[in-house]
Scaffold this motif. Structure first.
Motif, PDB file in Angstrom:
ATOM      1  N   ALA A 141      -1.245 -19.709  11.637  1.00 39.49           N
ATOM      2  CA  ALA A 141      -0.513 -21.070  10.866  1.00 39.49           C
ATOM      3  C   ALA A 141      -0.769 -20.439  10.121  1.00 39.49           C
ATOM      4  O   ALA A 141      -1.691 -19.981   9.293  1.00 39.49           O
ATOM      5  CB  ALA A 141      -1.093 -22.016  11.379  1.00 39.49           C
ATOM      6  N   VAL A 142       0.045 -21.058   9.112  1.00 43.27           N
ATOM      7  CA  VAL A 142      -0.632 -21.128   7.272  1.00 43.27           C
ATOM      8  C   VAL A 142      -1.007 -22.451   6.415  1.00 43.27           C
ATOM      9  O   VAL A 142       0.873 -23.634   7.140  1.00 43.27           O
ATOM     10  CB  VAL A 142       1.040 -20.751   6.342  1.00 43.27           C
ATOM     11  N   PHE A 148      -2.662 -17.540   3.412  1.00 41.19           N
ATOM     12  CA  PHE A 148      -1.240 -16.245   4.076  1.00 41.19           C
ATOM     13  C   PHE A 148      -2.268 -15.280   4.603  1.00 41.19           C
ATOM     14  O   PHE A 148      -3.087 -14.944   3.341  1.00 41.19           O
ATOM     15  CB  PHE A 148      -0.922 -17.050   2.802  1.00 41.19           C
ATOM     16  N   PRO A 149      -1.687 -14.880   5.274  1.00 36.68           N
ATOM     17  CA  PRO A 149      -1.768 -13.802   6.094  1.00 36.68           C
ATOM     18  C   PRO A 149      -1.336 -12.298   5.514  1.00 36.68           C
ATOM     19  O   PRO A 149      -0.339 -12.297   4.814  1.00 36.68           O
ATOM     20  CB  PRO A 149      -1.558 -13.389   7.187  1.00 36.68           C
ATOM     21  N   LEU A 150      -2.465 -10.992   5.941  1.00 41.99           N
ATOM     22  CA  LEU A 150      -1.522 -10.292   4.861  1.00 41.99           C
ATOM     23  C   LEU A 150      -1.292  -9.201   5.854  1.00 41.99           C
ATOM     24  O   LEU A 150      -1.098  -9.500   7.404  1.00 41.99           O
ATOM     25  CB  LEU A 150      -3.030  -9.057   5.166  1.00 41.99           C
ATOM     26  N   LEU A 151       0.331  -9.593   5.143  1.00 40.75           N
ATOM     27  CA  LEU A 151       1.433  -9.193   5.949  1.00 40.75           C
ATOM     28  C   LEU A 151       1.433  -6.993   5.484  1.00 40.75           C
ATOM     29  O   LEU A 151       1.257  -6.981   4.342  1.00 40.75           O
ATOM     30  CB  LEU A 151       3.001  -9.772   4.906  1.00 40.75           C
ATOM     31  N   HIS A 152       1.888  -6.477   6.458  1.00 41.30           N
ATOM     32  CA  HIS A 152       1.301  -4.981   6.449  1.00 41.30           C
ATOM     33  C   HIS A 152       3.378  -4.502   6.008  1.00 41.30           C
ATOM     34  O   HIS A 152       4.140  -5.015   6.412  1.00 41.30           O
ATOM     35  CB  HIS A 152       1.385  -4.448   7.565  1.00 41.30           C
ATOM     36  N   SER A 153       2.792  -3.962   5.289  1.00 42.91           N
ATOM     37  CA  SER A 153       4.349  -3.130   4.237  1.00 42.91           C
ATOM     38  C   SER A 153       5.616  -2.388   5.655  1.00 42.91           C
ATOM     39  O   SER A 153       4.657  -1.704   6.236  1.00 42.91           O
ATOM     40  CB  SER A 153       3.660  -1.843   3.723  1.00 42.91           C
ATOM     41  N   LYS A 154       6.761  -3.343   6.099  1.00 48.26           N
ATOM     42  CA  LYS A 154       7.619  -2.347   6.167  1.00 48.26           C
ATOM     43  C   LYS A 154       6.911  -2.677   7.999  1.00 48.26           C
ATOM     44  O   LYS A 154       7.885  -2.450   8.302  1.00 48.26           O
ATOM     45  CB  LYS A 154       7.928  -0.870   6.251  1.00 48.26           C
ATOM     46  N   GLU A 155       6.896  -3.623   8.385  1.00 47.29           N
ATOM     47  CA  GLU A 155       6.384  -3.967  10.125  1.00 47.29           C
ATOM     48  C   GLU A 155       7.705  -6.101  10.024  1.00 47.29           C
ATOM     49  O   GLU A 155       7.358  -6.024   8.473  1.00 47.29           O
ATOM     50  CB  GLU A 155       5.022  -4.971   9.396  1.00 47.29           C
ATOM     51  N   HIS A 275      12.617 -23.810   3.597  1.00 45.31           N
ATOM     52  CA  HIS A 275      10.648 -23.695   3.849  1.00 45.31           C
ATOM     53  C   HIS A 275      10.233 -22.777   3.955  1.00 45.31           C
ATOM     54  O   HIS A 275       9.265 -22.244   2.902  1.00 45.31           O
ATOM     55  CB  HIS A 275      10.528 -24.544   4.689  1.00 45.31           C
ATOM     56  N   ALA A 276      10.721 -21.583   4.340  1.00 44.60           N
ATOM     57  CA  ALA A 276       9.923 -20.490   5.117  1.00 44.60           C
ATOM     58  C   ALA A 276      11.016 -19.379   3.537  1.00 44.60           C
ATOM     59  O   ALA A 276       9.633 -18.623   3.177  1.00 44.60           O
ATOM     60  CB  ALA A 276      10.513 -20.023   6.044  1.00 44.60           C
ATOM     61  N   LEU A 277      11.593 -19.465   3.162  1.00 44.85           N
ATOM     62  CA  LEU A 277      11.515 -18.702   2.323  1.00 44.85           C
ATOM     63  C   LEU A 277      10.885 -18.981   0.794  1.00 44.85           C
ATOM     64  O   LEU A 277      10.195 -18.381   0.185  1.00 44.85           O
ATOM     65  CB  LEU A 277      13.416 -19.016   1.770  1.00 44.85           C
ATOM     66  N   GLU A 278      11.175 -19.898   0.217  1.00 47.44           N
ATOM     67  CA  GLU A 278      10.098 -20.952  -0.260  1.00 47.44           C
ATOM     68  C   GLU A 278       8.669 -20.499  -0.032  1.00 47.44           C
ATOM     69  O   GLU A 278       8.412 -20.015  -0.992  1.00 47.44           O
ATOM     70  CB  GLU A 278      10.354 -22.065  -0.814  1.00 47.44           C
ATOM     71  N   LEU A 279       8.257 -20.263   0.700  1.00 48.88           N
ATOM     72  CA  LEU A 279       6.853 -19.783   1.148  1.00 48.88           C
ATOM     73  C   LEU A 279       6.510 -18.692   0.553  1.00 48.88           C
ATOM     74  O   LEU A 279       5.668 -18.605   0.562  1.00 48.88           O
ATOM     75  CB  LEU A 279       6.565 -20.716   2.467  1.00 48.88           C
ATOM     76  N   LEU A 280       7.761 -17.732   1.534  1.00 48.36           N
ATOM     77  CA  LEU A 280       7.234 -16.423   1.267  1.00 48.36           C
ATOM     78  C   LEU A 280       7.211 -15.787  -0.608  1.00 48.36           C
ATOM     79  O   LEU A 280       6.991 -15.103  -0.612  1.00 48.36           O
ATOM     80  CB  LEU A 280       8.170 -15.546   1.997  1.00 48.36           C
ATOM     81  N   LYS A 281       8.424 -15.901  -1.209  1.00 46.06           N
ATOM     82  CA  LYS A 281       8.594 -16.530  -2.251  1.00 46.06           C
ATOM     83  C   LYS A 281       7.150 -16.467  -3.096  1.00 46.06           C
ATOM     84  O   LYS A 281       6.721 -15.936  -4.163  1.00 46.06           O
ATOM     85  CB  LYS A 281      10.269 -16.975  -3.019  1.00 46.06           C
TER      86      LYS A 281
END
Length: 695
Positions: A141-142, A148-155, A275-281
């Motif tokens: 959850a965010v 916001f969690p650490l997102l691993h590259s290319k996963e 909403h998800a796209l804005e969060l990621l950006k």
């Protein structure tokens, strides 16, 4: 000429190369499952390009670097063009993917959507989700208490948008976000139980199965949207080798940092919730230019394993090629006795890498062998060579291994090998400060009749059994005294404080390789001026060093005939009047990755041939330990000359570089000649090479 007309930009040339790989995936004459493999390779190549080259351009922009490179591009202008070209390539990839899926369906294999499953199939896959997939998933959850969690590259991840239960007055009007990683430990493609009386084999993508059951992870909430996304981060290492007390520990520290490298690309599934796209950006700090909206499954590299896993589909693959054991070693159990008599050349993948393994094993168990020295750059899992080195050390031999810890994306594996070898008693050296050790060489020192003899193996490719089956590479076994003396001197430089050696046979980067190449080219220029035969044939992976290109331009203008076989990047413009009209450049992209580096010069009528570990790039010529080795045996020189000629005559898989920077397929009206299959059709490539007349 302006610089932009004189040279081709390296990154734009790379995009042209990857386009040639994609062409193989688009080629209807290529077997269907091999087309899937090429599409996977194209995607993997693009991942590395984004994480290294594009990341480097963004680093330059952040640092305020505005200067144009020698091809005339500023970082800003080049980045803009690169992103446009890669976007076009991605669209081509997915058009090709859809085409391949239609072709696969005709052969009875389907990757389907959940909606296409019947009730029994859906129940079976639901059971698989609950028993196998669900226990592995972790919803993240965010919110204000969970950052916001650490997102691993290319996963691969799923972005989940939720709203509160309508019956809950406190939550019903709120929007919530969460992220779920698609577990890479599980197969991406899941075989679905077959329909009755159906000859088709059906697969479902793992992320699609998770999407359908995502509500299981968020009970009490309403799923508003769930889409896949993927982040590519800057993966280049920034090492402080000078200040590092322990290079191994410094690299381990940098590998941990790599996981937090800044994002350079965000791939999102078509139609992602706003909403998800804005969060990621916001969280990843990416711009619209960094976002690739994908119409299809993200990360097509999964196609390689998928294509390899399909059974009873050999008719959709290239016919198998079983590497033959080198004929020179077939009748003996003592390889060194053969090498004492004559040099031996092997050419992979047509000849087996087992010969290299056996050479090292023989040395490991031979009581007269006193020392073994070897460089390791990229090594396969469960390497027989590493086991042989460990065995030799445990038996009391002096074993020295130069392990290159900085081999990109193989750092962790090489750290593991280094520790394993140290435990076995090997003396392990982690290369030289500021330089990568890219030379491929093995030295065996043996006591014979009261004196010592040196046996050497020099290769163009890595000591890797897996890649030796799919890369074309040459290897030379010799005990020539000059090569042996130079091999000892080279290892002394790499492991100690030895001053630069007066080389008898080798040319070694970073100090001596480029001057040697210049001397050879200058000599051809003089021969041309004297009216003698003057010809250069060079085979390599990449050509991007400006001064090397300028020297080739000089040779062309002097009348030297220059033929370049450059698989990947080439910054030289051939065929330009007054500059390079005597230069021809071809690229061969086929079943095997063309990886060998071979140089032939006319020598004014007495041709000389060299094999090398180095491409003609700035990093190879000035920032790496590289090796150029002469081939002294006349019959072996002729084999390599004929091999080069076979490449130059290829009119099936060869593309010729035009002066504008684009490539066209070679179509000369001659009888079709496919150089790789010319060698493969007859078990011994040497027979093929020997049968050709080299002009």
């Amino acid at each position: 000429m302006t610089v932009s007309k004189k040279y081709i930009n390296r990154d734009l040339s790379w995009i042209e190369f990857n386009s040639r790989v994609l062409e193989e995936a688009e080629d209807a004459t290529t077997p269907l499952l091999e087309r899937l493999q090429f599409l996977s390779i194209c995607s993997s190549n693009l991942d590395e390009f984004m994480s290294v080259r594009v990341a480097g351009l963004k680093d330059q922009l952040k640092a305020g670097f505005l200067k144009a490179d020698f091809t005339g591009y500023t970082p800003h202008g080049l980045l803009k063009r690169v992103m446009k070209r890669t976007s076009q390539m991605v669209r081509r990839q997915y058009r090709n993917y859809r085409d391949l899926m239609r072709g696969l369906a005709k052969e009875g294999t389907v990757i389907t959507a959940w909606e296409e499953l019947n009730r029994e199939q859906a129940e079976a896959m639901t059971e698989y989700f609950h028993e196998i997939v669900y226990p592995v998933l972790t919803p993240m959850a965010v919110d204000s208490s969970r950052p916001f969690p650490l997102l691993h590259s290319k996963e691969l991840y799923l972005a989940v948008v939720l709203s509160g239960d309508p019956a809950d007055e406190k939550l019903k009007d709120q929007t919530f976000s969460a992220i779920v990683q698609v577990p890479s430990i599980l197969s991406r493609t899941l075989e679905v139980p077959g329909r009755r009386n159906s000859r088709k084999t059906t697969y479902l993508l793992l992320e699609d199965l998770i999407k359908v059951h995502i509500g299981k992870l968020f009970s009490g909430y309403v799923i508003e949207g769930v889409q896949a996304f993927r982040v590519t981060r800057n993966s280049d290492l920034a090492l402080n080798e000078e200040g590092a007390e322990d290079l191994l520990q410094e690299i381990e520290k940098e590998l941990r940092r790599r996981r937090r490298g800044f994002p350079v690309r965000l791939e999102v599934e078509n139609g992602m919730h706003e909403h998800a796209l804005e969060l990621l950006k916001d969280e990843l700090e990416v711009t619209e230019d960094d976002i690739f909206e994908i119409e299809g499954p993200l990360d097509l590299t999964f196609l390689s394993k998928f294509a390899s896993s399909l059974l009873n589909s050999d008719h959709l693959r290239y016919p198998p090629i079983d590497p033959v054991y080198p004929i020179e070693f077939e009748e003996t159990e003592q390889m060194m006795s053969v090498i004492r008599e004559r040099d031996v050349l092997v050419y992979h993948p047509y000849e087996s890498f087992e010969a290299v393994n056996d050479f090292l094993y023989e040395a490991a168990v031979d009581p007269d062998v006193l020392a073994i020295k070897m460089t390791l750059y990229r090594v396969n899992v469960n390497s027989a060579l590493v086991k042989a080195l460990a065995q030799a050390a445990e038996s009391g031999k002096q074993v020295t291994v130069v392990v290159e810890l900085k081999a990109r994306f193989d750092e962790e594996r090489n750290i593991a090998w280094a520790r394993q070898l140290e435990k076995a008693g090997c003396h392990v050296v982690y290369g030289l400060v500021g330089l990568k050790t890219h030379a491929k060489i093995t030295l065996v020192v043996r006591r014979e009749e009261g004196s010592l003899r040196r046996y050497v193996h020099v290769g163009t490719g890595n000591y890797n059994e897996n890649t030796s089956k799919v890369y074309t590479d040459a290897g030379l076994f010799t005990c020539h005294p000059d090569i042996g003396t130079d091999a000892s001197a080279l290892f002394n430089e790499m492991t100690g404080y030895s001053t630069p050696h007066d080389w008898k046979a080798f040319a070694v980067a970073p100090a001596g390789l480029k001057p040697k190449l210049f001397d050879l080219i200058d000599r051809e220029i003089e021969f041309a001026k004297e009216g003698k035969p003057a010809r250069i044939v060079a085979k390599m992976n990449s050509l991007s060093n400006q001064s090397m290109i300028d020297k080739l331009y000089e040779a062309s203008q002097a009348g030297v005939s220059i033929h370049l076989i450059v698989r990947g990047v080439c910054c030289l413009r051939p065929g330009v009047p007054g500059l390079s009209e005597n230069v021809r450049v071809i690229s061969i992209v086929d079943r095997f990755l063309e990886h060998s580096r071979i140089l032939a010069v006319s020598g004014g009528g007495e041709e000389e041939v060299y094999i090398s570990s180095a491409d003609w790039m700035t990093r190879n010529l000035s920032r790496r330990v590289e090796l150029l080795c002469p081939v002294y045996d006349a019959s072996l020189r002729q084999m390599l000359l004929n091999l080069l000629q076979m490449n130059l005559l290829d009119n099936v898989k060869a593309r010729e570089l035009e002066s504008g920077g684009s490539y066209k397929r070679v179509s000369n009206g001659e009888q079709p000649l496919r150089s790789q299959f010319g060698a493969a059709d007859i078990p011994l490539w040497k027979t093929v090479a020997a049968s050709m007349d080299h002009p």
